[in-house]
Design an enzyme around this catalytic site. Sequence first.
Site, PDB file in Angstrom:
ATOM      1  N   GLU A 112      60.407   6.677 -63.819  1.00 11.91           N
ATOM      2  CA  GLU A 112      60.753   5.433 -63.126  1.00 11.91           C
ATOM      3  C   GLU A 112      59.883   4.294 -63.639  1.00 11.91           C
ATOM      4  OE1 GLU A 112      60.676   6.173 -58.886  1.00 11.91           O
ATOM      5  OE2 GLU A 112      62.276   7.646 -59.043  1.00 11.91           O
ATOM      6  N   HIS A 235      63.187  -3.943 -54.033  1.00 14.76           N
ATOM      7  CA  HIS A 235      63.709  -3.026 -55.040  1.00 14.76           C
ATOM      8  C   HIS A 235      64.699  -3.806 -55.887  1.00 14.76           C
ATOM      9  CE1 HIS A 235      65.424   0.399 -57.032  1.00 14.76           C
ATOM     10  NE2 HIS A 235      64.549   1.191 -56.447  1.00 14.76           N
ATOM     11  N   HIS A 342      62.381  -3.436 -49.774  1.00 12.65           N
ATOM     12  CA  HIS A 342      62.389  -1.984 -49.938  1.00 12.65           C
ATOM     13  C   HIS A 342      61.150  -1.308 -49.353  1.00 12.65           C
ATOM     14  CE1 HIS A 342      63.415   1.803 -51.850  1.00 12.65           C
ATOM     15  NE2 HIS A 342      62.278   1.814 -52.525  1.00 12.65           N
ATOM     16  N   ARG A 377      53.441  -1.465 -55.343  1.00 13.91           N
ATOM     17  CA  ARG A 377      53.453   0.001 -55.392  1.00 13.91           C
ATOM     18  C   ARG A 377      54.145   0.529 -56.647  1.00 13.91           C
ATOM     19  NH1 ARG A 377      57.420   3.920 -53.463  1.00 13.91           N
ATOM     20  NH2 ARG A 377      58.737   2.091 -53.395  1.00 13.91           N
TER      21      ARG A 377
END
Length: 533
Positions: A112, A235, A342, A377
């Site tokens: 990711e 997101h 998100h 994050r």
Amino acid sequence: MREYDFIIVGTGISGLSFALKAASHGRVAVLTKRSPETSNTAWAQGGISCVADPQDSFDAHIADTVDAGAGLCEEAVVNTIVRSAPAAIEDMIAQGVNFDREANGNFSLGREGGHTQRRILHARDTTGKEISEKLLAAAMREKNVELLDNHFAIDLVTTAKLGLKEENRIVGLYALDEANDKIITLRSDRVILCTGGCGRVYLYTTNPKVATGDGVAMAYRAGATVANMEFIQFHPTCLYHHDLKNFLISEAVRGEGGILIGKDGNEFMAAYDPRGSLAPRDIVAQAIDHEIKRTGGPCVYVDIAHRGKGYIKERFPNIYETCLSIGIDATKQPIPVVPAAHYQCGGVKTDIDGATSIAGLYAVGEVACTGLHGANRLASNSLLEGAVIAARTFEHIMKHYEPAEKTQSYNVPDWISGDAEDVDELVVIYHNWDEIRRLMWDYVSIVRTDKRLKRASTRLQNLRREVQEFYWNFKICPELLELRNLVETASLIVKSAQSRQESRGLHYTLDFPPSNSPIPPQNTLLTRDPVSL
Ligand code: SIN
């Protein structure tokens, strides 16, 4: 008044992991305001990060996390969590969780944004569901665990609230038992908040309806320190469709070769970052926001069709089926996407053992700010944080554990409803809810300015007063409790954003363009005086 050794609020990975550890040591109450299957965890698609490939290393995972965190990660925390990942995964497997494996038995590792290696353990594209179902089944087998569903935690009770002149410590909480329509008092010296985040503060979000910032709002009202609430992660790729909002197109799709393209069909991320479609989320979300504004398109697209039908159906069955159900065949056409709120990177400030600034109150998972995520994050670090910190919190508590007969007993008074009336028209609650979500989206989302934040703050102050009036005058119902928490959390986000006079990570403001900020990286800390409660 019911008494427990441990009260947990929330049934995501953090709450259930803690409950499973605590079950053999005392009576455990696990509260959830809806059904136990409804959590942010259950909606997680991508997976859980863990170094599992000989080519990878803890140092690389630490470096990627710190790099994404834009100067605000606490490196000791990152180090501990990353190195604890394999043990946390083993614990989950022991509880029955199945992660996908290759034919040779090794974990199938996804990739990711922001990760320089493949290190995402997953169960197809419904990892959270797998974790949630297996941990819940295990918790329900424990006779010491009492699952209180449709119980909405209203407020924490602390010694300060009882007017006692001693260190502020937790003594229990009040909860609305919806089935019986009454407010009950639960007593414990240990309360563990695992309530998840606050995506529903925004008009567009990938989060389920339950994500209304309950834990942060409750803890703040009780006098706990809250940190870094300005860092809300958007997101980059939420499905753009009028009938199906909130559906995530996992970053794993880009990890497996999905490319972001604009409405002209051209790839655009290379112009923003050499890592292209797999740059960290703050960069990708800001780039998409810019592209949408530049081209006037309502969305951009992620194109994975070149991976072929067989692969897409096998690796992303949920995304494939869901898109197909609304007429988008991801094996033949690009999927329309927009950024959406998100993840809450800040939260109730804790140490590495989940301890907050109130003795006996712990916070674990998205509700907490341990220092792992910093200003942004790294993808798939959150389920990991929940599992690791839940275990550490339990161990920490057990080191200092005093059985009930040895500790001071507190008498928590019952809740007094007075002459409050039923809310006669829910429309007033829904109207305020909509207003908060829209103003947060318009003024406090991916790109911010001082002027927009000021507007948001003024509106929120009025809304707060209105909601406070409802709260005192009407009988408590879940809608009102959520609205009260929503307005509190939104106000904390705005206040934190106003105090950060720089662009850093997820806080991007046109008034302080991103540069090498002269301000040394520091946390935004907010604490309400418990005496004024
Ligand atoms: C995703 O699947 O893209 C979400 C992963 C995460 O938010 O960590």
